[in-house]
Write an enzyme that holds these catalytic residues in place. Structure first.
Site, PDB file in Angstrom:
ATOM      1  N   ASN A   9       0.867  -1.185   0.000  1.00 10.94           N
ATOM      2  CA  ASN A   9       0.000   0.000   0.000  1.00 10.94           C
ATOM      3  C   ASN A   9       0.902   1.232   0.000  1.00 10.94           C
ATOM      4  OD1 ASN A   9      -1.812   2.051   0.459  1.00 10.94           O
ATOM      5  ND2 ASN A   9      -2.280   1.466   2.575  1.00 10.94           N
ATOM      6  N   LYS A  11       0.129   4.250  -0.236  1.00  8.56           N
ATOM      7  CA  LYS A  11      -0.525   5.437   0.341  1.00  8.56           C
ATOM      8  C   LYS A  11      -0.270   6.652  -0.568  1.00  8.56           C
ATOM      9  CE  LYS A  11       0.131   3.450   4.863  1.00  8.56           C
ATOM     10  NZ  LYS A  11       0.011   3.626   6.269  1.00  8.56           N
ATOM     11  N   HIS A  95      -9.427   0.705   4.878  1.00  9.72           N
ATOM     12  CA  HIS A  95      -8.150   0.979   5.558  1.00  9.72           C
ATOM     13  C   HIS A  95      -8.420   1.893   6.747  1.00  9.72           C
ATOM     14  CE1 HIS A  95      -4.116   2.389   6.404  1.00  9.72           C
ATOM     15  NE2 HIS A  95      -3.691   1.305   5.767  1.00  9.72           N
ATOM     16  N   GLU A  97      -6.911   4.331   7.915  1.00  4.54           N
ATOM     17  CA  GLU A  97      -6.766   5.776   7.680  1.00  4.54           C
ATOM     18  C   GLU A  97      -8.039   6.352   7.078  1.00  4.54           C
ATOM     19  OE1 GLU A  97      -3.040   5.477   5.567  1.00  4.54           O
ATOM     20  OE2 GLU A  97      -2.078   4.915   7.458  1.00  4.54           O
ATOM     21  N   GLU A 167      -5.164  -5.388  10.559  1.00  6.00           N
ATOM     22  CA  GLU A 167      -4.199  -4.316  10.764  1.00  6.00           C
ATOM     23  C   GLU A 167      -4.514  -3.583  12.070  1.00  6.00           C
ATOM     24  OE1 GLU A 167      -2.231  -3.026   6.877  1.00  6.00           O
ATOM     25  OE2 GLU A 167      -4.004  -1.792   7.113  1.00  6.00           O
ATOM     26  N   GLY A 173       2.406   2.155  10.705  1.00 10.40           N
ATOM     27  CA  GLY A 173       3.305   3.296  10.549  1.00 10.40           C
ATOM     28  C   GLY A 173       4.005   3.711  11.829  1.00 10.40           C
ATOM     29  N   SER A 212       3.555  -2.227  10.374  1.00  8.50           N
ATOM     30  CA  SER A 212       4.999  -2.175  10.616  1.00  8.50           C
ATOM     31  C   SER A 212       5.719  -3.477  10.269  1.00  8.50           C
ATOM     32  CB  SER A 212       5.294  -1.750  12.068  1.00  8.50           C
ATOM     33  OG  SER A 212       4.842  -0.425  12.289  1.00  8.50           O
TER      34      SER A 212
HETATM   35  C1  PEP Z   1      -0.727   0.088   6.074  1.00  5.65           C
HETATM   36  O1  PEP Z   1      -0.835   1.278   5.867  1.00  5.65           O
HETATM   37  O2  PEP Z   1      -1.595  -0.679   5.668  1.00  5.65           O
HETATM   38  C2  PEP Z   1       0.448  -0.391   6.805  1.00  5.65           C
HETATM   39  C3  PEP Z   1       0.438  -1.622   7.234  1.00  5.65           C
HETATM   40  O3  PEP Z   1       1.468   0.504   7.002  1.00  5.65           O
HETATM   41  P1  PEP Z   1       2.899   0.196   7.632  1.00  5.65           P
HETATM   42  O4  PEP Z   1       3.414  -1.085   7.023  1.00  5.65           O
HETATM   43  O5  PEP Z   1       3.750   1.366   7.251  1.00  5.65           O
HETATM   44  O6  PEP Z   1       2.717   0.072   9.098  1.00  5.65           O
END
Ligand code: PEP
Length: 252
Positions: A9, A11, A95, A97, A167, A173, A212
């Site tokens: 992803n 973003k 997601h 976000e 997630e 992040g 992460s």
């Molecule tokens: C995400 O945005 O779906 C995600 C898992 O981000 P990150 O790997 O940076 O934590």
């Protein structure tokens, strides 16, 4: 047997030249007959161009969101038909976000999921709890609510052609991934909840972990029996990291 899946992803990152460099490096080192399925999800504006760069590779194209409506006066939105038209096979829905920053409800996410499947796109449904939910022992309740919205609108059979991504919001992040056992516990919960409706679909439904994930922790997360791959944010922007995660997924 569930084939591992790794989805990147991106973003709101990248430029045309950065994207071209990243894709060139990934596809030049990604096998033609890979053990793990690879999907990249660039911003809308780059989908078509990235799709062109991916041509003749085994890497699949996904979008980061989709409108729940089919077409019409929805300024700034992008429909499932349009995503299909520019070559997407997958689309992320729900997601965290978007749930948090755009106040997307479970019901809206379910409608997006349905809109994607209506155009033969594979939705990557994100679910996950916030830190306060976990600390107050509400992780299962939150994840169940998010999953049940899909089951109620689309039925359990819809999960035969979808991907789920667990997630935990506190891991996205932040550099603080869930411990492998924490991820496994929620993945097993999700699978059991699906199995309560249809055991056959539960057995084949891919459930990815996101939050992460990086080259250094991918193998231990992916070693968990119900972790079928990863949804990768930051590390998907670095070819070496992303390829190492793909390799870990392929050898799980
Ligand atoms: C995400 O945005 O779906 C995600 C898992 O981000 P990150 O790997 O940076 O934590």
């Amino acid at each position: 047997m569930r084939r591992p899946i790794v989805a990147g992803n991106w973003k709101m990152h990248g430029t045309r030249s950065e994207n071209a460099r990243l894709i060139e490096e990934v596809i030049s080192r990604y096998p033609a007959d890979p053990a793990a399925e690879c999907i990249v999800c660039p911003p809308y504006v780059y989908l078509q161009e990235v799709g062109r760069l991916l041509r003749d590779s085994a890497v699949l194209l996904g979008a980061q969101d989709v409108c729940a409506e089919a077409q019409g006066a929805f300024t700034g939105e992008v429909s499932a038909t349009m995503l299909k038209d520019v070559g997407c096979q997958h689309v992320i829905v729900g997601h965290s976000e978007r749930r948090l920053l755009n106040r997307e409800s479970d019901q809206l996410v379910a409608r997006k999921f349905a809109a994607a499947q209506g155009k033969a796109l594979v939705p990557i449904l994100c679910v996950g709890e916030q830190l306060t939910d976990r600390e107050s022992g509400r992780t299962r309740e939150v994840v169940a609510r998010q999953l049940d919205a899909i089951l109620e609108l689309c039925g359990v059979r819809s999960l035969a052609s979808a991907v789920i991504a667990y997630e935990p919001v506190w891991a996205i992040g932040t550099g603080r991934n869930a411990a492998p056992e924490q991820a496994q516990e929620v993945h097993a919960f999700i699978r059991a909840r699906i199995a309560a409706r249809d055991a056959t679909i539960a057995a084949v439904a891919p459930i990815l972990y996101g939050g992460s994930v990086k080259a250094s922790n991918a193998a231990e997360l992916l070693a968990m029996p119900d972790v079928d791959g990863g949804l990768i944010g930051g590390a998907s922007l670095k070819a070496d990291e992303f390829l190492a995660i793909l390799a870990a997924a392929g050898s799980r």
